[in-house]
Scaffold this motif. Structure first.
Motif, PDB file in Angstrom:
ATOM      1  N   ASP A 107      53.964  19.786   7.488  1.00 57.96           N
ATOM      2  CA  ASP A 107      53.644  21.138   7.040  1.00 57.96           C
ATOM      3  C   ASP A 107      52.126  21.228   7.037  1.00 57.96           C
ATOM      4  N   THR A 108      51.587  21.742   8.151  1.00 55.26           N
ATOM      5  CA  THR A 108      50.132  21.718   8.293  1.00 55.26           C
ATOM      6  C   THR A 108      49.587  23.128   8.372  1.00 55.26           C
ATOM      7  N   ALA A 126      49.490  30.150  14.825  1.00 54.12           N
ATOM      8  CA  ALA A 126      49.872  30.454  13.452  1.00 54.12           C
ATOM      9  C   ALA A 126      48.943  29.742  12.483  1.00 54.12           C
ATOM     10  N   ARG A 127      48.860  30.259  11.272  1.00 54.50           N
ATOM     11  CA  ARG A 127      47.987  29.635  10.291  1.00 54.50           C
ATOM     12  C   ARG A 127      48.664  28.429   9.641  1.00 54.50           C
ATOM     13  N   THR A 139      55.179  39.238   6.376  1.00 54.25           N
ATOM     14  CA  THR A 139      55.310  37.794   6.538  1.00 54.25           C
ATOM     15  C   THR A 139      55.973  37.530   7.885  1.00 54.25           C
ATOM     16  N   LEU A 140      55.411  36.614   8.662  1.00 55.55           N
ATOM     17  CA  LEU A 140      55.929  36.360  10.009  1.00 55.55           C
ATOM     18  C   LEU A 140      56.310  34.894  10.136  1.00 55.55           C
ATOM     19  N   ILE A 141      57.547  34.636  10.483  1.00 51.32           N
ATOM     20  CA  ILE A 141      58.005  33.269  10.711  1.00 51.32           C
ATOM     21  C   ILE A 141      58.548  33.201  12.130  1.00 51.32           C
ATOM     22  N   VAL A 142      57.901  32.403  12.967  1.00 44.38           N
ATOM     23  CA  VAL A 142      58.256  32.334  14.380  1.00 44.38           C
ATOM     24  C   VAL A 142      58.719  30.928  14.734  1.00 44.38           C
ATOM     25  N   VAL A 180      53.797  31.748   9.861  1.00 43.45           N
ATOM     26  CA  VAL A 180      54.303  30.384   9.941  1.00 43.45           C
ATOM     27  C   VAL A 180      54.980  30.163  11.288  1.00 43.45           C
ATOM     28  N   ALA A 181      54.628  29.064  11.958  1.00 42.88           N
ATOM     29  CA  ALA A 181      55.336  28.681  13.171  1.00 42.88           C
ATOM     30  C   ALA A 181      56.247  27.513  12.839  1.00 42.88           C
TER      31      ALA A 181
END
Ligand SMILES: Nc1ncnc2c1ncn2[C@@H]1O[C@H](COP(=O)(O)OP(=O)(O)O)[C@@H](O)[C@H]1O
Ligand SMILES: [Mg+2]
Lengths: 403, 229
Positions: free
Chosen positions: B223-224, B209-210, B195-198, B36-37
């Motif tokens: 929120d796309t 990011a996805r 899980t990656l939140i940037v 998530v970005a």
């Protein structure tokens, strides 16, 4: 966090700011060194005084005929009608008391002495060979009275230094004949000049065997008996034994007075101990000041390392971990400072001993432990506030600050 | 059950008389393994959101469930434990401890968690080689380049094998090429399941990011799910 890791982390943090660390350790070191040095001085003075007293014959119990409740030389006691004489047999009996090393009976009187046309009146002291050890008198020429037992003695005389000077001037005294009262004595020794002691000027009297003195003054009674105890601790036991033996020999009558220098010495001991404690207390105040410095410097450390503290929290450190890290840091600094202080203190004490060789300036063990303990405790106690402040920092706030 | 569930989160700061709604009614759920970005203008609440996700900052209202557990009601020590075991942080300004070597910085979370020194050494050795830092183990942060510092920081953030990796503008202090390198490193960790939140300013980076969260004025306004390249 493991203890070893906490220690390493804290040590690393302390060494990371060498100036701050050195400053804090120095403050502690000065405090501890002051405690060590001042107590060394105080205790050294105490031991010096006790040593001097011991040299004067502190282990002595002095037996006087007659009883006085005050322990002094009151007339009332001496005038007591039931008083029996102290005799040579009494003195001999005291030798058997446990803890008694030796005794010296004394008979004192004054007499005319003359030689080669010189004449004067002097104090004559009749005593025994052991008087030399008991009173620690030193013989300058010849010998002291020979040990012929209490009941026998030849006509030997040992002169005080001043008396020899007055009677013989520059001519040799040893071997000379001397008239004391109506008897003739041969001079076998001369004492070293020493001055006052036990209320007698040793330099101005003449010593002869006790049995001879009794015959000369026509008396059976003794002026005093000096009883030497084995050591200071034995004195109480010796006093009891002397009391008991003489009471038994005097038909159950407690008619003697016992004096010791111990009472005086005890007072000195107490005064000087209190003094030592007092200076130690004053020195400990410098430790408290050092503690406050530790607190301030640690507060600065917390401020400087705010970012780091925030990071540690972000990495999962609990408040307790952070608190103990800072506490241990303060404790380590205090310990290092304390040890440095011990070193400085011992160094100072050694210097004192060189400067004042008569003073046994050794820091007492209790003071060393107390000094070091106080340093660590104050350092840690004053480290609590900064450590808590660190642990309570808001991590987001802390992270956003420059570190 | 989503890994991260935020429900009606408010975060309000008081600055003198003014109150700042850093987060308002944020409701969000993120599945394990997502990438998530978080994007949006400065002051929109991105960092506040990340700090909240990392249990560094408590919400004024709402519920945060991490792996099904309500973590807002945990006591501070329990929260520290969660941070230690489940969450890794990467910061814009690296936040390395200057007096510690690269290896010691990487080991720090394990040291704090009381993990045995032998295991620490083993894991640090592996991390150093994974992140291409073998030659830098004994270097202090000031002896490292920016990219190397951030790699040390990422190695540190992942050494406890967290489920959730939070990165607040991790490339903000790096040049473009180094930033891309660091981003790829984070993506590789995500590919292995973390899980990656940037948080990022850079739209190009955000598009990698996805899923993109757009923030404005403390609220999530978009929120796309963009197709990754
Ligand atoms: N500790 C704080 N005290 C007061 N206001 C804060 C604090 N942290 C953040 N804010 C405010 O909250 C808002 C969101 O900040 P932040 O989350 O840092 O934004 P971003 O990371 O998106 O730039 C901003 O208006 C900021 O000024
Ligand atoms: Mg931000």
């Amino acid at each position: 966090m493991r203890l070893a890791d906490t220690l390493r982390f804290a040590a690393g943090a302390a060494l990371g700011a060498p100036l701050r660390t050195a400053l804090m350790a120095l403050a502690m070191a000065i405090g501890v060194a002051a405690v060590v040095l001042l107590t060394a001085l105080g205790d050294g003075a105490r031991r010096y005084v006790i040593g001097e007293f011991n040299a004067l014959g502190t282990h002595l119990v002095i037996v006087l005929p007659g009883r006085t409740e005050t322990g002094g030389l009151g007339i009332g006691g001496l005038a007591s009608s039931t008083t029996r004489d102290l005799t040579l047999d009494d003195a001999e009996a005291l030798l058997r008391a446990p803890g008694v090393v030796r005794i010296a009976p004394l008979v004192v009187g004054d007499a005319e002495i003359s030689t080669a046309g010189r004449l004067r009146s002097v104090y004559v002291v009749g005593t025994h060979a052991d008087f030399r050890e008991v009173r620690q008198v030193h013989v300058a020429q010849g010998q002291f009275l020979p040990d012929e037992g209490l009941h026998h003695g030849g006509n030997w005389a040992v002169l005080g230094a001043t008396l020899r000077e007055q009677m013989f001037g520059s001519s040799p005294a040893l071997g000379a004949l001397l008239r004391i009262g109506d008897r003739r004595f041969r001079v076998i020794g001369v004492l070293e000049a020493s001055g006052q002691g036990l209320g007698m000027d040793m330099d101005e009297l003449v010593l002869i065997p006790v049995s001879v003195a009794q015959a000369m003054f026509d008396t059976q009674s003794l002026f005093r008996i000096l009883v030497e105890a084995r050591d200071r601790d034995a004195i109480a036991g010796v006093k009891q034994a002397v009391e008991r033996i003489l009471q038994a020999r005097h038909d159950g009558e407690r008619d003697v007075t016992l004096l010791t220098q111990d009472a005086v010495l005890g007072t000195f001991d107490r005064i000087l101990s209190a003094l030592t404690l007092g200076v130690a207390g004053i020195a400990a105040i410098s430790l408290a000041v050092a503690g406050i410095l530790v607190m301030n410097v640690m507060l600065v450390a917390v401020a400087q390392r705010t970012g780091e503290i925030g990071l540690l929290k972000a990495l999962g450190a609990s408040s307790g971990t952070i608190r103990s890290a800072f506490l241990v840091e303060a404790g380590l600094l205090s310990l290092a400072g304390g040890l440095a202080g011990l070193f400085l203190g011992y160094l100072g004490a050694a210097a004192l001993r060189i400067a004042l060789p008569d003073l046994p300036a050794e820091p007492p063990a209790w003071a060393v432990l107390a000094g070091l303990g106080t340093a660590i405790v104050t350092g840690t106690v004053f480290g609590v506030l900064p450590a808590r402040r660190a642990a309570r920092l808001d991590p987001v706030d802390a992270l956003s600050r420059k570190s | 059950m989503a890994q991260v569930e935020l429900d009606g989160i408010d975060r309000i700061f008081h600055l003198g008389d003014a109150t700042v709604h850093a987060l308002r009614a944020v409701t969000l759920s993120i599945e394990a393994g997502e990438y998530v970005a978080v994007m949006g203008p400065s002051g929109s609440g991105k960092s506040t959101l990340l700090n909240l996700l990392g249990l560094l900052d408590p919400p004024d209202a709402g519920v945060y469930r991490l792996e099904g557990r309500d973590v807002t009601s945990l006591d501070p020590d329990q929260q520290a434990e969660v941070r230690s075991r489940r969450i890794g942080f990467v910061f814009q300004s690296f936040h390395l401890v200057p007096r510690l070597s690269a290896a010691e910085n990487i080991a720090l979370p394990m040291t704090l968690a009381g993990i045995h020194p032998d295991e620490r050494a083993e894991r640090v050795r592996r991390a150093l080689s994974d992140f291409g830092l073998d030659q830098r183990a004994d270097h202090r942060p000031d002896q490292l380049s920016g990219g190397q510092r951030q790699r040390v920081a990422i190695a540190r953030a992942t050494i406890m094998q967290p489920a959730l990796l939070l990165a607040d503008e991790p490339t903000g202090n790096l040049d473009r090429a180094t930033g891309l390198e660091v981003t790829r490193l984070l993506e590789a960790l995500n590919a292995r399941g973390t899980t990656l939140i940037v948080v990022t300013h850079d739209p190009a980076m955000g598009q990698r990011a996805r899923r993109q969260l757009g923030m404005e004025d403390g609220a999530i306004f978009s929120d796309t799910r963009g197709a990754p390249p």
